[in-house]
Design a protein around this motif. Structure first.
Motif, PDB file in Angstrom:
ATOM      1  N   UNK A  98       0.906  -1.141   0.087  1.00 32.31           N
ATOM      2  CA  UNK A  98       0.019  -0.159  -0.010  1.00 32.31           C
ATOM      3  C   UNK A  98       0.927   1.332   0.104  1.00 32.31           C
ATOM      4  N   UNK A  99       1.789   1.340   0.830  1.00 30.49           N
ATOM      5  CA  UNK A  99       2.505   2.430   1.048  1.00 30.49           C
ATOM      6  C   UNK A  99       3.404   2.701  -0.359  1.00 30.49           C
ATOM      7  N   UNK A 100       3.977   1.660  -0.930  1.00 30.72           N
ATOM      8  CA  UNK A 100       4.825   1.904  -2.116  1.00 30.72           C
ATOM      9  C   UNK A 100       3.814   2.488  -3.168  1.00 30.72           C
ATOM     10  N   UNK A 101       2.606   1.983  -3.186  1.00 34.14           N
ATOM     11  CA  UNK A 101       1.913   2.458  -4.153  1.00 34.14           C
ATOM     12  C   UNK A 101       1.334   3.941  -3.917  1.00 34.14           C
ATOM     13  N   UNK A 102       1.139   4.317  -2.667  1.00 35.64           N
ATOM     14  CA  UNK A 102       0.777   5.686  -2.152  1.00 35.64           C
ATOM     15  C   UNK A 102       2.078   6.489  -2.556  1.00 35.64           C
ATOM     16  N   UNK A 103       3.381   6.263  -2.293  1.00 32.73           N
ATOM     17  CA  UNK A 103       4.337   7.092  -2.622  1.00 32.73           C
ATOM     18  C   UNK A 103       4.652   7.214  -3.945  1.00 32.73           C
ATOM     19  N   UNK A 104       4.428   6.256  -4.865  1.00 34.60           N
ATOM     20  CA  UNK A 104       4.552   6.440  -6.310  1.00 34.60           C
ATOM     21  C   UNK A 104       3.259   7.372  -6.740  1.00 34.60           C
ATOM     22  N   UNK A 143     -11.514   1.380  -9.362  1.00 35.38           N
ATOM     23  CA  UNK A 143     -11.052   2.750  -8.782  1.00 35.38           C
ATOM     24  C   UNK A 143      -9.322   2.397  -8.459  1.00 35.38           C
ATOM     25  N   UNK A 144      -8.494   3.405  -8.807  1.00 39.90           N
ATOM     26  CA  UNK A 144      -7.321   3.279  -8.421  1.00 39.90           C
ATOM     27  C   UNK A 144      -6.895   4.088  -6.752  1.00 39.90           C
ATOM     28  N   UNK A 145      -7.148   3.082  -6.077  1.00 46.84           N
ATOM     29  CA  UNK A 145      -7.377   3.751  -4.604  1.00 46.84           C
ATOM     30  C   UNK A 145      -6.361   4.488  -4.181  1.00 46.84           C
ATOM     31  N   UNK A 146      -5.114   4.023  -4.312  1.00 43.34           N
ATOM     32  CA  UNK A 146      -3.670   4.795  -3.944  1.00 43.34           C
ATOM     33  C   UNK A 146      -3.586   6.058  -4.696  1.00 43.34           C
ATOM     34  N   UNK A 147      -3.973   6.132  -5.909  1.00 43.63           N
ATOM     35  CA  UNK A 147      -4.252   7.574  -6.784  1.00 43.63           C
ATOM     36  C   UNK A 147      -5.152   8.242  -6.036  1.00 43.63           C
ATOM     37  N   UNK A 148      -6.415   7.927  -5.868  1.00 46.56           N
ATOM     38  CA  UNK A 148      -7.328   8.742  -5.505  1.00 46.56           C
ATOM     39  C   UNK A 148      -7.063   9.420  -3.785  1.00 46.56           C
ATOM     40  N   UNK A 149      -6.460   8.484  -3.204  1.00 47.49           N
ATOM     41  CA  UNK A 149      -5.973   8.925  -1.837  1.00 47.49           C
ATOM     42  C   UNK A 149      -5.065  10.018  -1.820  1.00 47.49           C
ATOM     43  N   UNK A 150      -4.166   9.832  -2.888  1.00 47.25           N
ATOM     44  CA  UNK A 150      -2.930  10.986  -2.928  1.00 47.25           C
ATOM     45  C   UNK A 150      -3.553  12.014  -3.420  1.00 47.25           C
ATOM     46  N   UNK A 151      -4.507  12.133  -4.717  1.00 48.10           N
ATOM     47  CA  UNK A 151      -5.064  13.271  -4.855  1.00 48.10           C
ATOM     48  C   UNK A 151      -5.944  14.098  -4.037  1.00 48.10           C
ATOM     49  N   UNK A 152      -6.557  13.428  -3.124  1.00 53.61           N
ATOM     50  CA  UNK A 152      -7.598  14.006  -2.045  1.00 53.61           C
ATOM     51  C   UNK A 152      -6.400  14.600  -1.080  1.00 53.61           C
ATOM     52  N   UNK A 153      -5.521  14.059  -0.732  1.00 52.47           N
ATOM     53  CA  UNK A 153      -4.451  14.421   0.381  1.00 52.47           C
ATOM     54  C   UNK A 153      -4.040  15.612  -0.153  1.00 52.47           C
ATOM     55  N   UNK A 154      -3.321  15.552  -1.462  1.00 50.21           N
ATOM     56  CA  UNK A 154      -2.582  16.770  -2.134  1.00 50.21           C
ATOM     57  C   UNK A 154      -3.427  18.060  -2.442  1.00 50.21           C
TER      58      UNK A 154
END
Ligand SMILES: Nc1ncnc2c1ncn2[C@@H]1O[C@H](COP(=O)(O)OP(=O)(O)OP(=O)(O)O)[C@@H](O)[C@H]1O
Ligand SMILES: [Mg+2]
Length: 301
Positions: free
Chosen positions: A19-25, A281-292
């Motif tokens: 999960x973390x690797x996908x989030x960081x990427x 749904x690309x969950x890591x991408x969406x979480x990254x978008x929402x956070x940024x």
């Protein structure tokens, strides 16, 4: 051009998990600089300009902190780690999820209390300290109970006590008994519950978890299947996430004795590998978008 956001991504183990690797990427693909580290490697330090020593930040503050997971530990360790998150928030750093939300989710008794206070349907629950009080409750209920560790995860330690004599030993429960009626039909052989993933006040995706075991965690062998959440499922998942003040969460829903939906629990550091395997749904991408996007609304120090 605004400098790239410098993000700290807190993980359980050095390097981080899938999960973390996908989030960081995903965050790096959106122009952020990401430092992946653990809270165990952080420090409070009066000599540091910010009072905090976060690896990779030279005593200064990150622009944002994303909490993927916090490693298990004793009371002092957990207090120290959550303390770092509290201090980051107190320093004006957006922490995703912040320590208060994590505390409310990790402690099942507080989450249940908040669900009930908000009028959300949740299983009848009694949480007590000590075997005698647990025994008294089991005798009074006179039905099969589910007993869970206060700080549960992935179905570990969740057990059924068909009679009061089957209650676990206090040492096995950290002296605290979180008890609910066993909600499944006595003769059931197939079991299911639902996991709804929420981010930034909306539903990202959901799954039904099916198993021959009544503990339907994917980690315990349940099979995830895509599921279109009903209006009621969405309403309950969004409300539960708001009640604990989480930015993102995995909400577990279960059917009650009359088939009504109940909010079982909420996870502030949810895994989503099982869900990702059944959703587009690309969950890591969406979480990254929402956070940024949220960081952009915070004035830069
Ligand atoms: N009262 C209950 N009656 C019947 N089954 C239950 C009950 N409570 C929990 N379960 C089953 O056990 C599973 C694990 O319980 P719960 O979600 O509360 O614990 P957990 O270990 O914290 O899980 P997570 O990994 O989601 O944090 C549920 O997904 C559900 O299938
Ligand atoms: Mg659960």
């Amino acid at each position: 051009m605004a400098a790239a956001f410098r993000i700290v991504l807190f993980v359980e183990e050095e390097g981080g998990d899938w999960h973390a690797r996908r989030l960081a990427k995903a965050m790096e693909a959106r122009g952020a600089e990401v430092v992946v580290t653990t809270l165990t490697r952080c420090a409070f330090d009066t000599a540091a300009p910010s009072g905090l020593d976060i690896p990779g930040f030279d005593g200064r503050l990150p622009d944002g902190a994303f909490v993927r997971s916090i490693s298990a530990g004793g009371l002092e360790q957990i207090t120290f780690r959550l303390g770092i998150l509290h201090a980051l928030r107190a320093s004006g750093v957006r922490v995703w999820n912040d320590a208060r939300a994590i505390e409310r989710c990790v402690d099942k008794s507080t989450a249940t209390f908040l669900f009930r206070r908000a009028g959300l349907p949740t299983p009848a629950t009694r949480v007590v300290e000590g075997a005698a009080a647990a025994q008294a409750h089991a005798e009074a209920m006179a039905q099969a109970l589910v007993v869970k560790p206060l700080f549960g995860s992935q179905g570990n330690g969740v057990m059924k006590a068909a009679t009061p004599s089957e209650l676990p030993l206090p040492e096995a429960m950290g002296q605290v008994y979180y008890m609910q009626p066993y909600l499944r039909a006595a003769d059931a052989t197939e079991f299911e519950d639902w996991r709804v993933f929420v981010s930034c006040g909306r539903i990202l995706s959901a799954m039904v978890r099916k198993s021959n075991s009544w503990v339907t965690n994917v980690h315990q062998g349940a099979a995830p299947q895509a599921h279109l959440p009903s209006y009621e499922m969405q309403r309950l998942a969004l409300a539960a996430t708001q009640v604990v003040g989480a930015d993102y969460a995995g909400v577990d829903l279960i059917a009650g004795p009359d088939g009504e939906l109940l909010v079982l629990e909420i996870n502030s550091n949810p895994a989503w590998k099982g869900l990702q395997s059944v959703t587009d749904v690309e969950i890591a991408d969406t979480l990254a978008d929402d956070f940024l996007i949220a960081l952009r609304s915070v004035p830069r120090r």
